[in-house]
Design a protein around this motif. Structure first.
Motif, PDB file in Angstrom:
ATOM      1  N   GLN A 144       0.727  -1.254   0.015  1.00 14.73           N
ATOM      2  CA  GLN A 144      -0.002   0.130  -0.036  1.00 14.73           C
ATOM      3  C   GLN A 144       0.992   1.165  -0.101  1.00 14.73           C
ATOM      4  OE1 GLN A 144      -2.889   0.109  -0.526  1.00 14.73           O
ATOM      5  NE2 GLN A 144      -4.231  -1.039   0.714  1.00 14.73           N
ATOM      6  N   ALA A 145       0.194   2.457  -0.724  1.00 16.50           N
ATOM      7  CA  ALA A 145       1.184   3.481  -0.745  1.00 16.50           C
ATOM      8  C   ALA A 145       0.213   4.770  -0.160  1.00 16.50           C
ATOM      9  CB  ALA A 145       1.378   3.817  -1.924  1.00 16.50           C
ATOM     10  N   GLN A 146       0.695   5.423   0.488  1.00 13.57           N
ATOM     11  CA  GLN A 146      -0.208   6.854   1.092  1.00 13.57           C
ATOM     12  C   GLN A 146       0.509   8.231   0.270  1.00 13.57           C
ATOM     13  OE1 GLN A 146       1.302   4.844   3.492  1.00 13.57           O
ATOM     14  NE2 GLN A 146      -0.284   3.302   3.041  1.00 13.57           N
ATOM     15  N   LEU A 147      -0.318   9.044   0.131  1.00 15.83           N
ATOM     16  CA  LEU A 147       0.133  10.543  -0.188  1.00 15.83           C
ATOM     17  C   LEU A 147      -0.762  11.316   0.839  1.00 15.83           C
ATOM     18  CD1 LEU A 147      -0.899  10.909  -4.207  1.00 15.83           C
ATOM     19  CD2 LEU A 147       1.302  10.429  -2.978  1.00 15.83           C
ATOM     20  N   VAL A 148       0.388  12.335   1.086  1.00 16.10           N
ATOM     21  CA  VAL A 148      -0.153  13.101   2.546  1.00 16.10           C
ATOM     22  C   VAL A 148       0.217  14.671   1.980  1.00 16.10           C
ATOM     23  CG1 VAL A 148      -0.019  13.809   4.765  1.00 16.10           C
ATOM     24  CG2 VAL A 148       0.241  11.414   4.302  1.00 16.10           C
ATOM     25  N   GLU A 149      -0.878  15.206   1.878  1.00 14.70           N
ATOM     26  CA  GLU A 149      -0.609  16.741   1.547  1.00 14.70           C
ATOM     27  C   GLU A 149      -0.571  17.437   2.825  1.00 14.70           C
ATOM     28  OE1 GLU A 149      -3.591  15.182  -1.504  1.00 14.70           O
ATOM     29  OE2 GLU A 149      -3.218  14.993   0.556  1.00 14.70           O
ATOM     30  N   SER A 150       0.201  18.799   2.567  1.00 12.98           N
ATOM     31  CA  SER A 150       0.350  19.775   3.703  1.00 12.98           C
ATOM     32  C   SER A 150       0.786  20.977   3.124  1.00 12.98           C
ATOM     33  CB  SER A 150       1.534  19.313   4.554  1.00 12.98           C
ATOM     34  OG  SER A 150       2.726  19.155   3.893  1.00 12.98           O
ATOM     35  N   GLY A 151       0.863  21.896   4.006  1.00 12.37           N
ATOM     36  CA  GLY A 151       0.915  23.399   3.314  1.00 12.37           C
ATOM     37  C   GLY A 151      -0.224  24.171   3.272  1.00 12.37           C
ATOM     38  N   THR A 157       5.774   8.720 -10.519  1.00 13.44           N
ATOM     39  CA  THR A 157       5.977   9.283 -11.994  1.00 13.44           C
ATOM     40  C   THR A 157       5.003  10.479 -12.481  1.00 13.44           C
ATOM     41  OG1 THR A 157       4.226   7.336 -12.874  1.00 13.44           O
ATOM     42  CG2 THR A 157       6.657   6.818 -12.730  1.00 13.44           C
ATOM     43  N   ASN A 158       3.935  10.175 -12.882  1.00  8.10           N
ATOM     44  CA  ASN A 158       2.923  11.191 -13.285  1.00  8.10           C
ATOM     45  C   ASN A 158       2.244  11.485 -12.010  1.00  8.10           C
ATOM     46  OD1 ASN A 158       3.523  10.600 -16.017  1.00  8.10           O
ATOM     47  ND2 ASN A 158       2.200   8.985 -16.080  1.00  8.10           N
ATOM     48  N   VAL A 159       1.851  13.011 -12.057  1.00  4.84           N
ATOM     49  CA  VAL A 159       1.317  13.554 -10.839  1.00  4.84           C
ATOM     50  C   VAL A 159       0.367  14.728 -11.318  1.00  4.84           C
ATOM     51  CG1 VAL A 159       1.755  15.029  -8.701  1.00  4.84           C
ATOM     52  CG2 VAL A 159       3.537  13.522  -9.493  1.00  4.84           C
ATOM     53  N   GLY A 160      -1.024  14.527 -10.540  1.00  7.18           N
ATOM     54  CA  GLY A 160      -1.797  15.684 -11.005  1.00  7.18           C
ATOM     55  C   GLY A 160      -2.212  16.325  -9.768  1.00  7.18           C
ATOM     56  N   TRP A 161      -2.386  17.639  -9.725  1.00  9.17           N
ATOM     57  CA  TRP A 161      -2.987  18.489  -8.497  1.00  9.17           C
ATOM     58  C   TRP A 161      -4.171  18.924  -8.817  1.00  9.17           C
ATOM     59  CZ3 TRP A 161      -1.541  19.254  -3.577  1.00  9.17           C
ATOM     60  CH2 TRP A 161      -0.083  19.103  -3.146  1.00  9.17           C
ATOM     61  N   TYR A 162      -5.359  18.510  -7.845  1.00  9.75           N
ATOM     62  CA  TYR A 162      -6.667  18.881  -8.176  1.00  9.75           C
ATOM     63  C   TYR A 162      -7.192  19.913  -7.123  1.00  9.75           C
ATOM     64  CZ  TYR A 162      -6.697  14.907 -11.211  1.00  9.75           C
ATOM     65  OH  TYR A 162      -6.618  13.976 -12.371  1.00  9.75           O
ATOM     66  N   ARG A 163      -8.282  20.402  -7.264  1.00 12.17           N
ATOM     67  CA  ARG A 163      -8.812  21.138  -6.079  1.00 12.17           C
ATOM     68  C   ARG A 163     -10.430  21.080  -6.244  1.00 12.17           C
ATOM     69  NH1 ARG A 163      -7.770  27.517  -7.811  1.00 12.17           N
ATOM     70  NH2 ARG A 163      -9.044  27.470  -9.596  1.00 12.17           N
ATOM     71  N   GLN A 164     -11.214  21.395  -5.093  1.00 14.53           N
ATOM     72  CA  GLN A 164     -12.515  21.339  -5.192  1.00 14.53           C
ATOM     73  C   GLN A 164     -13.152  22.388  -4.444  1.00 14.53           C
ATOM     74  OE1 GLN A 164     -14.383  17.455  -3.936  1.00 14.53           O
ATOM     75  NE2 GLN A 164     -16.333  18.307  -5.316  1.00 14.53           N
ATOM     76  N   ALA A 165     -13.775  23.168  -4.878  1.00 14.68           N
ATOM     77  CA  ALA A 165     -14.042  24.560  -4.005  1.00 14.68           C
ATOM     78  C   ALA A 165     -15.803  23.868  -3.524  1.00 14.68           C
ATOM     79  CB  ALA A 165     -14.040  25.599  -4.879  1.00 14.68           C
ATOM     80  N   PRO A 166     -16.301  24.569  -2.435  1.00 12.75           N
ATOM     81  CA  PRO A 166     -17.255  24.233  -2.057  1.00 12.75           C
ATOM     82  C   PRO A 166     -18.526  24.233  -3.260  1.00 12.75           C
ATOM     83  CG  PRO A 166     -16.183  25.708  -0.541  1.00 12.75           C
ATOM     84  CD  PRO A 166     -15.331  25.681  -1.628  1.00 12.75           C
ATOM     85  N   GLY A 167     -19.270  23.245  -3.246  1.00 10.19           N
ATOM     86  CA  GLY A 167     -20.264  23.306  -4.061  1.00 10.19           C
ATOM     87  C   GLY A 167     -20.028  22.991  -5.664  1.00 10.19           C
ATOM     88  N   LYS A 168     -18.787  22.810  -5.895  1.00 14.43           N
ATOM     89  CA  LYS A 168     -18.237  22.657  -7.208  1.00 14.43           C
ATOM     90  C   LYS A 168     -17.629  21.414  -7.443  1.00 14.43           C
ATOM     91  CE  LYS A 168     -17.659  27.620  -8.192  1.00 14.43           C
ATOM     92  NZ  LYS A 168     -16.477  28.372  -8.856  1.00 14.43           N
ATOM     93  N   HIS A 226      -2.872  13.545  -6.946  1.00 14.07           N
ATOM     94  CA  HIS A 226      -3.005  12.084  -7.248  1.00 14.07           C
ATOM     95  C   HIS A 226      -1.691  11.859  -8.127  1.00 14.07           C
ATOM     96  CE1 HIS A 226      -3.803   9.066 -10.515  1.00 14.07           C
ATOM     97  NE2 HIS A 226      -4.655   8.457  -9.720  1.00 14.07           N
ATOM     98  N   ALA A 227      -1.099  10.467  -7.881  1.00 18.56           N
ATOM     99  CA  ALA A 227       0.162  10.182  -8.362  1.00 18.56           C
ATOM    100  C   ALA A 227      -0.009   8.734  -8.922  1.00 18.56           C
ATOM    101  CB  ALA A 227       1.152  10.071  -7.365  1.00 18.56           C
ATOM    102  N   VAL A 263      -2.526   6.155  -6.647  1.00 12.89           N
ATOM    103  CA  VAL A 263      -2.751   6.520  -5.383  1.00 12.89           C
ATOM    104  C   VAL A 263      -3.670   8.313  -5.263  1.00 12.89           C
ATOM    105  CG1 VAL A 263      -0.694   7.108  -4.456  1.00 12.89           C
ATOM    106  CG2 VAL A 263      -2.564   6.534  -2.846  1.00 12.89           C
ATOM    107  N   TRP A 264      -4.489   8.408  -4.495  1.00 14.32           N
ATOM    108  CA  TRP A 264      -5.094   9.611  -4.134  1.00 14.32           C
ATOM    109  C   TRP A 264      -4.592  10.177  -2.691  1.00 14.32           C
ATOM    110  CZ3 TRP A 264      -7.555  13.408  -6.926  1.00 14.32           C
ATOM    111  CH2 TRP A 264      -8.060  12.908  -8.187  1.00 14.32           C
ATOM    112  N   GLY A 265      -4.557  11.291  -2.307  1.00 18.52           N
ATOM    113  CA  GLY A 265      -4.148  11.943  -1.116  1.00 18.52           C
ATOM    114  C   GLY A 265      -5.524  12.308  -0.370  1.00 18.52           C
TER     115      GLY A 265
END
Length: 122
Positions: free
Chosen positions: A1-8, A32-43, A97-98, A111-113
């Motif tokens: 298993q792998a984990q991603l932990v975001e901070s900052g 290898t490949n990485v994606g940064w995503y965001r989710q705003a309230p209600g979106k 996501h990586a 895996v997703w953080g």
């Protein structure tokens, strides 16, 4: 298993900047490949930046181009997202996501953080 932990994440004033980190641990040989995503309230969740390892290429959405930088620290299996000139519209939960090479027979997995909250407010 792998984990991603975001901070900052945290509270930032408009016009400010921050650097988000996404650290991989567990059975990860390399990211290898990485994606940064965001989710705003209600979106819906949206992609804001990505890094394609085979091309060593970074891509950014139109809203983030010119004020966003994605980078990767390979020895530490950590990915960063720097955002400059933050606006109220940048308020969201940011997650990464990586794709990674697993220490389990070198299998490719992903895996997703859990995400980190970024709030832009004066």
């Amino acid at each position: 298993q792998a984990q991603l932990v975001e901070s900052g994440g945290g509270l930032v004033q408009p016009g400010g900047s921050l650097r988000l980190s996404c650290a991989a641990s567990g059975r990860v040989y390399s990211i290898t490949n990485v994606g940064w995503y965001r989710q705003a309230p209600g979106k819906e969740r949206e992609l804001v930046a990505s890094y394609i390892d085979v091309y060593r290429e970074s891509k950014y959405t139109k809203a983030m181009r010119g004020r966003c930088l994605i980078s990767k620290d390979n020895p530490k299996n950590t990915v960063f997202l720097e955002i400059f000139n933050l606006t109220l519209q940048d308020t969201a939960v940011y997650s990464c996501h990586a794709d990674y090479v697993s220490t389990d027979q070198g299998l490719m997995k992903d895996v997703w953080g859990q995400g980190t909250q970024v709030t832009v407010s004066s």
